[in-house]
Design a protein around this motif. Structure first.
Motif, short mmCIF file in Angstrom:
data_model
loop_
_atom_site.label_atom_id
_atom_site.label_comp_id
_atom_site.label_asym_id
_atom_site.label_seq_id
_atom_site.Cartn_x
_atom_site.Cartn_y
_atom_site.Cartn_z
N ASN A 37 96.80 46.94 -6.17
CA ASN A 37 96.74 48.11 -5.28
C ASN A 37 97.54 49.27 -5.84
OD1 ASN A 37 95.10 46.86 -3.45
ND2 ASN A 37 96.74 46.27 -2.09
N PHE A 41 95.53 52.62 -6.72
CA PHE A 41 95.86 53.66 -5.73
C PHE A 41 97.10 54.39 -6.23
CE2 PHE A 41 97.26 54.90 -1.33
CZ PHE A 41 96.15 55.64 -1.01
N SER A 46 101.46 55.66 -5.02
CA SER A 46 100.79 54.64 -4.19
C SER A 46 101.23 54.68 -2.73
CB SER A 46 101.02 53.25 -4.77
OG SER A 46 100.53 53.17 -6.08
N SER A 59 92.63 57.72 3.26
CA SER A 59 93.33 57.06 2.15
C SER A 59 93.19 55.54 2.23
CB SER A 59 94.81 57.44 2.15
OG SER A 59 94.98 58.80 1.90
N SER A 62 89.62 54.55 1.46
CA SER A 62 89.35 54.74 0.02
C SER A 62 89.93 53.59 -0.79
CB SER A 62 89.94 56.06 -0.47
OG SER A 62 89.35 57.14 0.21
N LEU A 63 91.15 53.18 -0.46
CA LEU A 63 91.75 52.05 -1.14
C LEU A 63 90.95 50.78 -0.92
CD1 LEU A 63 93.98 50.69 -2.77
CD2 LEU A 63 95.31 50.51 -0.66
N GLN A 67 89.20 48.50 -3.76
CA GLN A 67 89.47 47.06 -3.84
C GLN A 67 88.16 46.26 -3.86
OE1 GLN A 67 91.69 46.61 -0.27
NE2 GLN A 67 93.68 46.95 -1.23
#
Length: 130
Positions: A37, A41, A46, A59, A62-63, A67
């Motif tokens: 992550n 990110f 991050s 956000s 989007s992460l 993933q």
């Protein structure tokens, strides 16, 4: 009652190696997921730094999309390697090898580059149907 349950758990943890091993493996998986992550990110260290609920949600989503894409592509790549050459590698694998399989690798990802996407062309990953 809570202290007694914690004490029983600690006694079991100290007495049984398989419990310690299982917890250690789970912690390793979580730590590895966190490192993935942090890598994908990477903006703003991050961290989600906005106070806007909408920006935080964008956000986080989007992460999650990154993933999912990473795990999906990596799974396809691992399958392609394992099922190539009449499943030769798959037949040689031991249970320990299967435990070590993970789609959480990212050394092939370049988060800083420029990507030219062609939405009319598929990623060249062979799919074998059995």
């Amino acid at each position: 009652m809570g202290k007694a349950i914690k004490t029983i758990f600690l006694c079991n943890y100290l007495h049984y190696e398989e419990i310690r091993r299982e917890i250690h493996e789970g912690l390793n998986t979580v730590e590895h997921w966190n490192s993935v992550n942090n890598y994908i990110f990477y903006g703003k260290n991050s961290e989600i730094r906005s106070n806007s609920l909408e920006d935080q949600e964008v956000s986080a989503l989007s992460l999650q999309l990154l993933q999912n894409c990473l795990v999906y592509i990596n799974t396809l790549m691992v399958q392609e390697v394992l099922f190539d050459n009449n499943q030769y590698l798959l037949k040689k694998m031991t249970p320990e090898d299967f435990r070590g399989l993970t789609p959480l690798f990212y050394n092939h990802v370049n988060p800083y580059g420029i990507f030219k996407l062609n939405m009319d062309q598929r990623i060249p990953i062979k799919l074998k149907v059995s």
